[in-house]
Design a protein around this motif. Sequence first.
Motif, short mmCIF file in Angstrom:
data_model
loop_
_atom_site.label_atom_id
_atom_site.label_comp_id
_atom_site.label_asym_id
_atom_site.label_seq_id
_atom_site.Cartn_x
_atom_site.Cartn_y
_atom_site.Cartn_z
N ALA A 4 -4.01 -0.71 -7.80
CA ALA A 4 -5.58 -0.14 -8.30
C ALA A 4 -5.65 0.06 -9.94
O ALA A 4 -6.60 -0.61 -10.44
CB ALA A 4 -5.89 1.30 -7.61
N LYS A 61 -7.61 -2.75 -12.34
CA LYS A 61 -8.75 -2.34 -13.22
C LYS A 61 -8.34 -2.34 -14.79
O LYS A 61 -9.41 -2.69 -15.25
CB LYS A 61 -8.92 -0.75 -13.02
CG LYS A 61 -10.10 0.06 -13.76
CD LYS A 61 -10.20 1.55 -13.27
CE LYS A 61 -11.46 2.07 -14.17
NZ LYS A 61 -11.49 3.57 -13.57
N LEU A 70 -7.59 -2.36 -2.48
CA LEU A 70 -6.80 -1.40 -3.59
C LEU A 70 -7.35 -2.05 -4.96
O LEU A 70 -7.62 -1.35 -5.74
CB LEU A 70 -5.27 -1.95 -3.52
CG LEU A 70 -4.62 -1.35 -2.14
CD1 LEU A 70 -3.26 -1.74 -2.07
CD2 LEU A 70 -4.60 0.25 -2.49
N SER A 71 -7.49 -3.20 -5.03
CA SER A 71 -7.99 -3.64 -6.37
C SER A 71 -9.35 -3.65 -6.65
O SER A 71 -9.65 -3.54 -8.13
CB SER A 71 -7.50 -5.24 -6.60
OG SER A 71 -8.31 -6.12 -5.67
N THR A 104 0.84 -1.21 -0.05
CA THR A 104 -0.22 0.01 -0.09
C THR A 104 0.83 1.25 -0.20
O THR A 104 0.52 2.15 -0.74
CB THR A 104 -1.04 -0.09 1.33
OG1 THR A 104 -1.58 -1.15 1.04
CG2 THR A 104 -1.77 1.25 1.09
N VAL A 108 -8.89 5.61 -1.19
CA VAL A 108 -8.81 4.17 -1.30
C VAL A 108 -7.45 3.73 -0.66
O VAL A 108 -7.59 2.56 -0.09
CB VAL A 108 -8.82 3.76 -2.83
CG1 VAL A 108 -8.25 2.50 -3.29
CG2 VAL A 108 -9.91 4.33 -3.71
N THR A 109 -6.32 4.66 -0.70
CA THR A 109 -5.23 4.15 -0.10
C THR A 109 -5.19 4.10 1.28
O THR A 109 -4.69 3.38 2.05
CB THR A 109 -3.86 4.94 -0.53
OG1 THR A 109 -4.19 6.23 -0.60
CG2 THR A 109 -3.50 4.41 -2.16
N MET A 147 -5.24 8.45 -7.96
CA MET A 147 -6.28 7.84 -7.49
C MET A 147 -6.66 8.48 -6.24
O MET A 147 -6.02 9.17 -5.75
CB MET A 147 -6.01 6.32 -7.12
CG MET A 147 -4.97 6.23 -6.02
SD MET A 147 -4.47 4.34 -5.64
CE MET A 147 -6.15 3.83 -5.21
#
Length: 231
Positions: free
Chosen positions: A40, A44, A86-87, A32, A190-191, A186
């Motif tokens: 991420a 995607k 993350l994913s 991370t 999220v992180t 991003m």
Amino acid sequence: MVMGRIGAHPLTARPWRALRWLVIAPHPDDETLGTGALIAHMAKAGKFAGLVYLTDGSGSHPLKDGKAGSIVAARQREGRQALRRLSGLQVRAPLCLGWKDATPEVPGSVLFGRSYRKLAALCGRLRVDVLATTAAHEPHCDHSAAAGLAHAVRIRSRGRITVAEYCVWGEAPSSRTHKTLITPSMSPGVTRNALAAHRSQLTASHGLGFRLPRDKRSMAPHDLLYVRKRP
């Protein structure tokens, strides 16, 4: 970090956008801190091959009754949760090579050879083009050891696999020796959410032990990676 963006090559451009990436993290949480945006973005785009942890993470806390089982299980569980966050996908669970935290193996040791063969086979099976690993000059011994293992696999591949290094504790390498790559930005949320999965590194959930410094908990919205220039 802002300076590192000057002249950086975007991962959305060729050839990088078409390549499959495998991330090597020395410990659960490094994925991370160093490659959250990379994971991420590549997940995607369908180009994320997976995550490999070098060590068992047991060195972050004093062992209870001389045993590492509790903290090892916790950190692996936290790593799986962070990867899912993350994913955004149900991806392959991280592979742990099982090195003892803060006691890196050296080329020629039994475990180094076993890890080298396992990682090389995994790269072949998953059609990996790029290994993202911590930089060779990072001050933590496990971080530099991860780079050594990745470059050994690169040499074995005879140039088919590229190694892209990322920094967690060290400074960016010189632009004279390395090409800089930059991921798309991003959402910081999220992180932050992924990092929050690593409760053992942020709270007293497992008693006395390592705590991630406050300044490391605020991450840039993008990741920078560094590829050695050919002589």
